[in-house]
Enzyme design. Structure first.
Site, PDB file in Angstrom:
ATOM      1  N   ARG A 186      81.394  78.495  34.901  1.00 53.68           N
ATOM      2  CA  ARG A 186      80.155  79.203  34.558  1.00 53.68           C
ATOM      3  C   ARG A 186      80.290  79.968  33.237  1.00 53.68           C
ATOM      4  O   ARG A 186      79.306  80.166  32.529  1.00 53.68           O
ATOM      5  CB  ARG A 186      79.770  80.177  35.674  1.00 53.68           C
ATOM      6  CG  ARG A 186      79.182  79.522  36.915  1.00 53.68           C
ATOM      7  CD  ARG A 186      78.631  80.570  37.859  1.00 53.68           C
ATOM      8  NE  ARG A 186      77.920  79.970  38.989  1.00 53.68           N
ATOM      9  CZ  ARG A 186      77.138  80.657  39.811  1.00 53.68           C
ATOM     10  NH1 ARG A 186      76.970  81.948  39.633  1.00 53.68           N
ATOM     11  NH2 ARG A 186      76.523  80.042  40.809  1.00 53.68           N
ATOM     12  N   ASP A 218      71.812  75.532  33.692  1.00 57.96           N
ATOM     13  CA  ASP A 218      72.691  75.776  32.549  1.00 57.96           C
ATOM     14  C   ASP A 218      72.410  77.156  31.957  1.00 57.96           C
ATOM     15  O   ASP A 218      71.252  77.550  31.795  1.00 57.96           O
ATOM     16  CB  ASP A 218      72.451  74.696  31.484  1.00 57.96           C
ATOM     17  CG  ASP A 218      73.641  74.515  30.568  1.00 57.96           C
ATOM     18  OD1 ASP A 218      74.346  75.506  30.310  1.00 57.96           O
ATOM     19  OD2 ASP A 218      73.859  73.387  30.085  1.00 57.96           O
ATOM     20  N   ILE A 219      73.456  77.878  31.638  1.00 57.88           N
ATOM     21  CA  ILE A 219      73.324  79.201  31.026  1.00 57.88           C
ATOM     22  C   ILE A 219      73.876  79.188  29.601  1.00 57.88           C
ATOM     23  O   ILE A 219      73.189  79.521  28.636  1.00 57.88           O
ATOM     24  CB  ILE A 219      74.060  80.275  31.853  1.00 57.88           C
ATOM     25  CG1 ILE A 219      73.500  80.318  33.284  1.00 57.88           C
ATOM     26  CG2 ILE A 219      73.933  81.641  31.187  1.00 57.88           C
ATOM     27  CD1 ILE A 219      72.030  80.626  33.363  1.00 57.88           C
ATOM     28  N   LYS A 233      67.748  79.358  16.146  1.00 54.34           N
ATOM     29  CA  LYS A 233      67.366  80.563  15.401  1.00 54.34           C
ATOM     30  C   LYS A 233      67.980  80.552  14.007  1.00 54.34           C
ATOM     31  O   LYS A 233      67.324  80.909  13.025  1.00 54.34           O
ATOM     32  CB  LYS A 233      67.811  81.813  16.160  1.00 54.34           C
ATOM     33  CG  LYS A 233      67.604  83.112  15.365  1.00 54.34           C
ATOM     34  CD  LYS A 233      68.036  84.336  16.132  1.00 54.34           C
ATOM     35  CE  LYS A 233      67.832  85.593  15.278  1.00 54.34           C
ATOM     36  NZ  LYS A 233      68.138  86.828  16.028  1.00 54.34           N
ATOM     37  N   TYR A 290      44.117  56.228  18.939  1.00 60.10           N
ATOM     38  CA  TYR A 290      43.124  57.268  18.700  1.00 60.10           C
ATOM     39  C   TYR A 290      42.654  57.791  20.046  1.00 60.10           C
ATOM     40  O   TYR A 290      43.088  57.327  21.101  1.00 60.10           O
ATOM     41  CB  TYR A 290      41.945  56.754  17.857  1.00 60.10           C
ATOM     42  CG  TYR A 290      41.270  55.501  18.380  1.00 60.10           C
ATOM     43  CD1 TYR A 290      40.314  55.556  19.400  1.00 60.10           C
ATOM     44  CD2 TYR A 290      41.563  54.251  17.834  1.00 60.10           C
ATOM     45  CE1 TYR A 290      39.689  54.414  19.870  1.00 60.10           C
ATOM     46  CE2 TYR A 290      40.942  53.102  18.302  1.00 60.10           C
ATOM     47  CZ  TYR A 290      40.003  53.189  19.323  1.00 60.10           C
ATOM     48  OH  TYR A 290      39.383  52.062  19.790  1.00 60.10           O
ATOM     49  N   HIS A 308      34.164  53.354  32.436  1.00 70.44           N
ATOM     50  CA  HIS A 308      33.981  54.767  32.075  1.00 70.44           C
ATOM     51  C   HIS A 308      34.269  55.676  33.263  1.00 70.44           C
ATOM     52  O   HIS A 308      33.511  56.601  33.554  1.00 70.44           O
ATOM     53  CB  HIS A 308      32.580  55.009  31.513  1.00 70.44           C
ATOM     54  CG  HIS A 308      32.247  54.130  30.345  1.00 70.44           C
ATOM     55  ND1 HIS A 308      33.046  54.036  29.226  1.00 70.44           N
ATOM     56  CD2 HIS A 308      31.217  53.282  30.127  1.00 70.44           C
ATOM     57  CE1 HIS A 308      32.524  53.177  28.370  1.00 70.44           C
ATOM     58  NE2 HIS A 308      31.412  52.695  28.896  1.00 70.44           N
ATOM     59  N   GLY A 329      34.689  43.903  30.187  1.00 72.36           N
ATOM     60  CA  GLY A 329      35.440  44.951  29.495  1.00 72.36           C
ATOM     61  C   GLY A 329      35.886  46.067  30.411  1.00 72.36           C
ATOM     62  O   GLY A 329      36.247  47.159  29.946  1.00 72.36           O
ATOM     63  N   ASN A 369      26.048  64.087  39.146  1.00 69.03           N
ATOM     64  CA  ASN A 369      25.624  63.831  40.520  1.00 69.03           C
ATOM     65  C   ASN A 369      25.807  62.347  40.835  1.00 69.03           C
ATOM     66  O   ASN A 369      25.506  61.501  39.999  1.00 69.03           O
ATOM     67  CB  ASN A 369      24.173  64.223  40.718  1.00 69.03           C
ATOM     68  CG  ASN A 369      23.964  65.717  40.723  1.00 69.03           C
ATOM     69  OD1 ASN A 369      24.714  66.441  41.340  1.00 69.03           O
ATOM     70  ND2 ASN A 369      22.923  66.167  40.027  1.00 69.03           N
ATOM     71  N   PHE A 398      25.345  67.900  48.735  1.00 69.94           N
ATOM     72  CA  PHE A 398      24.172  67.883  49.613  1.00 69.94           C
ATOM     73  C   PHE A 398      22.910  67.467  48.862  1.00 69.94           C
ATOM     74  O   PHE A 398      22.830  67.549  47.635  1.00 69.94           O
ATOM     75  CB  PHE A 398      23.979  69.225  50.315  1.00 69.94           C
ATOM     76  CG  PHE A 398      23.691  70.404  49.406  1.00 69.94           C
ATOM     77  CD1 PHE A 398      22.546  70.464  48.609  1.00 69.94           C
ATOM     78  CD2 PHE A 398      24.552  71.498  49.385  1.00 69.94           C
ATOM     79  CE1 PHE A 398      22.269  71.557  47.818  1.00 69.94           C
ATOM     80  CE2 PHE A 398      24.289  72.593  48.577  1.00 69.94           C
ATOM     81  CZ  PHE A 398      23.145  72.625  47.787  1.00 69.94           C
TER      82      PHE A 398
END
Length: 746
Positions: free
Chosen positions: A268, A330-331, A342, A435, A498, A527, A645, A695
């Protein structure tokens, strides 16, 4: 060309310090060349020197006059005693005035003499170490150049302590030699300790090229390490990485040799040490940072190569215990990655083998350019962020399963609120798409890491079996098709356009299901995207290639089908094994759906709760017949996959009409009826079943369907006009079921 400074090395034993000096000289870290290896006796070190092409001199007994003459003939700038077991007299010392270096295995002035390690153990000390000092007429009493402590644990033995001290010697002795060669060591008369001038050391000493390597994924490690060695890098490594490199014949410096501290706590703790992190974090652009490293005898790292313990893979391993999984967190790795990222102005950080070739190429030209270093730093931060996100996502449920009594707090298992105060979702990029929904939009496809709890055709990240690249809309439609097909029973087929089902059917055979689904709307099917619940065979494949389709999603394709489908090379074939599983388990993921809306992000559990037709309430005088119940069941499963709907009409196990994405429910009903009437004819509507995803707010939509011949309905109920709607159905002699569950899909 100016000849580099020369070093003469005295040996008497195996020569491990000689090898460390030679390796440093070969890398260019010494600032000089080894011109002579001399010995007072025949020994393995002298043999090694001769085998490696170094000039050697054997002077039995180590007479001062003979040694002085030999050194004078060679003219070294510095003499290094690397285990040379003779005391030098004035004939040798005087010509070199403060330029003879010795290494001693203790913290001088404690335990001088030939048995320092044994004496330290006999004295019961808790700390010993290594001292590099200048040689004077006083035995082991010259000014100290470098000194470093080595812990002595209880029950230590001489061989183990000597090995740990030697590991430190192998680092300090070449460094001290480089300091003296650079003229950075001053000796004040009468002082017990020599003084290092950091500014001179920084200006004159060569900068060592060092790489720190600690990887779980060993892919490409050995050739990458070999390339670094060819470029003059010292490889500093840990555990399994060091073994892999060493087994391949590459020179490796163990991290414990840098830190002076062995790995502990079952590994560790090994890299969490100032000699590691100072070497990563020092900003070489700042004089004070460079001088601080020189004063502390720490060499900076130019390259940090780390990928983390495989937590994700461990989490997917069946039966792994909670404590075992925790050990895969992992530490030290993330700490090194973040430190190097950094300091990317000075350090190159590499977190994936995919980058090895580009980094080696750049280093071969001198250094990794700032642009690439910066990109690698961003990649590294993303890597650690995704790693931590996966841990944060998996750990709470693992804790709960392990019996931990977690508090009722947002985002924890069994909490009333499943959403944490801060939510990080890690995604893995699969590809950049051509795209988005439209050609002027950019798009990419990602996947959740791991196998995931949610079924779908894109869970694995595997590419289609054939066909051109999937588009943004292909992915949406294929996902919708798979979701709808997964709700079908037996040999089912759904055709999506669609994201809405324009055709669907359940039949005894796949080819019959396809033919029935296609009959529901052959115009819209052009299609479209097809979802199937059975492996595609040759007969179905021939039917599929008879019409233009974009994507087929199925549990699999037999060889004969693949040969037929290959005649349409642009048709994408996607495999989704979950389609063959009837009533798959629902996803427990609280983040099943994520959508961005107007600067906000909406997160919700997926609408995956199964419906049970046996629990639906009959609210009309007439109960649906068995055939009507079957059609209502299918209509309900289809309407929950349509855009609200939505109204779905089904007759004899196939969809005949769909109204979706309408602003009023009556418009959805009219659209569904018109579609059925136009394509399937008036007769298809007589006795048809209707499902509404929410509903009926008014009787008008029901009346539209009744007028067309629809005789059974299923809907969630809950309208303030439910009584009027039921009355209209009763008046027509039709039947209605109420589910109590709404399935809006916006």
């Amino acid at each position: 060309m100016t000849r580099r400074a020369g070093v003469a090395v005295g040996v008497s034993g195996n020569g491990s310090n000689l090898r460390a000096l030679a390796a440093a000289a070969e890398r260019g870290d010494l600032g000089g060349d080894i011109r002579l290896v001399f010995a007072d006796r025949a020994c393995p070190a002298l043999e090694w020197a001769a085998e490696n092409g170094l000039e050697t001199a054997l002077m039995p007994g180590g007479g001062d006059n003979a040694l002085a003459d030999t050194l004078a003939a060679v003219g070294p700038s510095v003499v290094v005693l690397a285990g040379y077991m003779r005391i030098l007299g004035p004939q040798v010392l005087e010509p070199f005035g403060g330029r003879v270096i010795n290494t001693h295995p203790s913290l001088l002035p404690a335990f001088p003499g030939a048995h320092a390690v044994r004496d330290a153990l006999a004295a019961g000390v808790a700390v010993s170490g290594c001292t590099i000092h200048l040689v004077t007429g006083v035995l082991d009493g010259g000014p100290i150049v470098l000194q470093e402590a080595v812990d002595v644990p209880p029950n230590d033995d001489e061989a183990a302590l000597r090995a740990r001290i030697q590991a430190v010697e192998h680092r300090l002795l070449p460094l001290a030699t480089a300091m003296v060669l650079a003229g950075a060591v001053d000796v004040v008369a009468g002082a017990r300790r020599a003084r290092l001038d950091p500014a001179v050391a920084d200006k004159r000493m060569p900068r060592a090229r060092r790489a720190l390597l600690s990887v779980s994924d060993k892919t490409g490690l050995v050739p990458f390490g070999a390339g670094l060695v060819r470029l003059g890098f010292e490889l500093v490594s840990t555990g399994g990485t060091a073994r892999t490199l060493r087994d391949a014949g590459l020179p490796v410096t163990d991290v414990a040799g840098v830190t002076g501290f062995p790995e502990m706590l079952d590994g560790r703790v090994k890299t969490l040490h100032p000699r590691i992190h100072a070497g990563i974090l020092a900003d070489a652009r700042r004089d004070e940072h460079r001088h601080a490293l020189r004063a502390a005898a720490i060499s900076p790292f130019e390259l940090v190569v780390v990928n983390l313990y495989p937590f994700a893979a461990a989490a997917e391993r069946p039966g792994i215990a909670f404590d075992e999984l925790v050990e895969e967190i992992d530490i030290g790795g993330p700490s090194m990655v973040r430190a190097a990222a950094k300091n990317h102005a000075n350090v190159t950080v590499v977190t994936t083998p995919d980058r090895y070739a580009a980094v080696l190429t750049a280093l071969g030209g001198g250094e990794v350019p700032l642009g690439l270093r910066s990109a690698l730093a961003v990649e590294a931060f993303r890597h650690t962020a995704a790693y931590d996100a996966r841990i944060a996502a998996d750990l709470p449920c693992r804790m709960d399963a392990a019996g931990v009594n977690l508090p009722d707090e947002p985002g924890l298992p069994r909490s009333k609120d499943p959403y944490p105060p801060s939510l990080t979702v890690a995604l893995e990029k699969v590809e950049t798409l051509r795209y988005g929904e439209n050609p002027h939009q950019l798009a990419a496809r990602y996947r959740r890491p791991g196998t995931g709890a949610e079924p779908g055709p894109f869970t694995s990240g595997e590419p289609p079996l054939q066909g051109k690249q999937l588009s943004y809309n292909n992915v949406l439609d294929a996902s919708a098709a798979a979701g709808l097909a997964r709700s079908l029973r037996g040999a089912g087929c759904v055709i999506v356009k669609h994201t809405n089902p324009c055709g669907a059917a359940e039949r005894d055979t796949p080819i019959a299901a396809w033919e029935a689904a296609l009959a529901g709307d052959p115009v819209s099917a052009f299609g479209g995207v097809v979802g199937l619940t059975r492996i595609v065979g040759e007969d179905l494949a021939r039917a599929l290639v008879a019409i233009f389709l974009e994507v087929v999603v199925a549990p699999g394709y037999d060889d004969a089908a693949l040969a037929v489908l290959a005649t349409k090379p642009n048709l994408r074939l996607v495999v989704d094994p979950s389609l063959a599983v009837e009533d798959p388990p629902s996803s427990p993921s609280p983040t099943g759906t994520i959508r961005t809306v107007g600067g906000a992000v909406l997160v919700a559990t997926p609408d995956s709760r199964p419906d049970n037709p046996a629990e639906w309430a009959v609210v009309t005088r007439r109960e649906p017949t068995t055939a009507e119940r079957a059609d209502l069941d299918l209509a309900w499963r289809l309407v929950r996959g349509a855009t609200s709907n939505a109204i779905a009409l089904v007759r004899n196990g196939r969809e005949i009409g769909l109204g979706s994405g309408q602003t009023s429910r009556v418009d959805a009903a009219r659209q569904a009826v018109d579609k059925a009437r136009t394509i399937s004819g008036e007769d298809a509507l007589r006795g048809a079943a209707c499902a509404s995803d929410a509903f009926f707010p008014f009787p008008d939509a029901v009346e539209t369907c009744l007028a067309a011949g629809v005789m059974s309905f299923v809907q969630p109920g809950g309208s303030i006009r439910d009584a009027e709607i039921v009355a209209a159905v009763d008046a027509a002699g039709a039947a209605m079921l109420v589910t109590g569950t709404r399935h809006f899909r916006h």
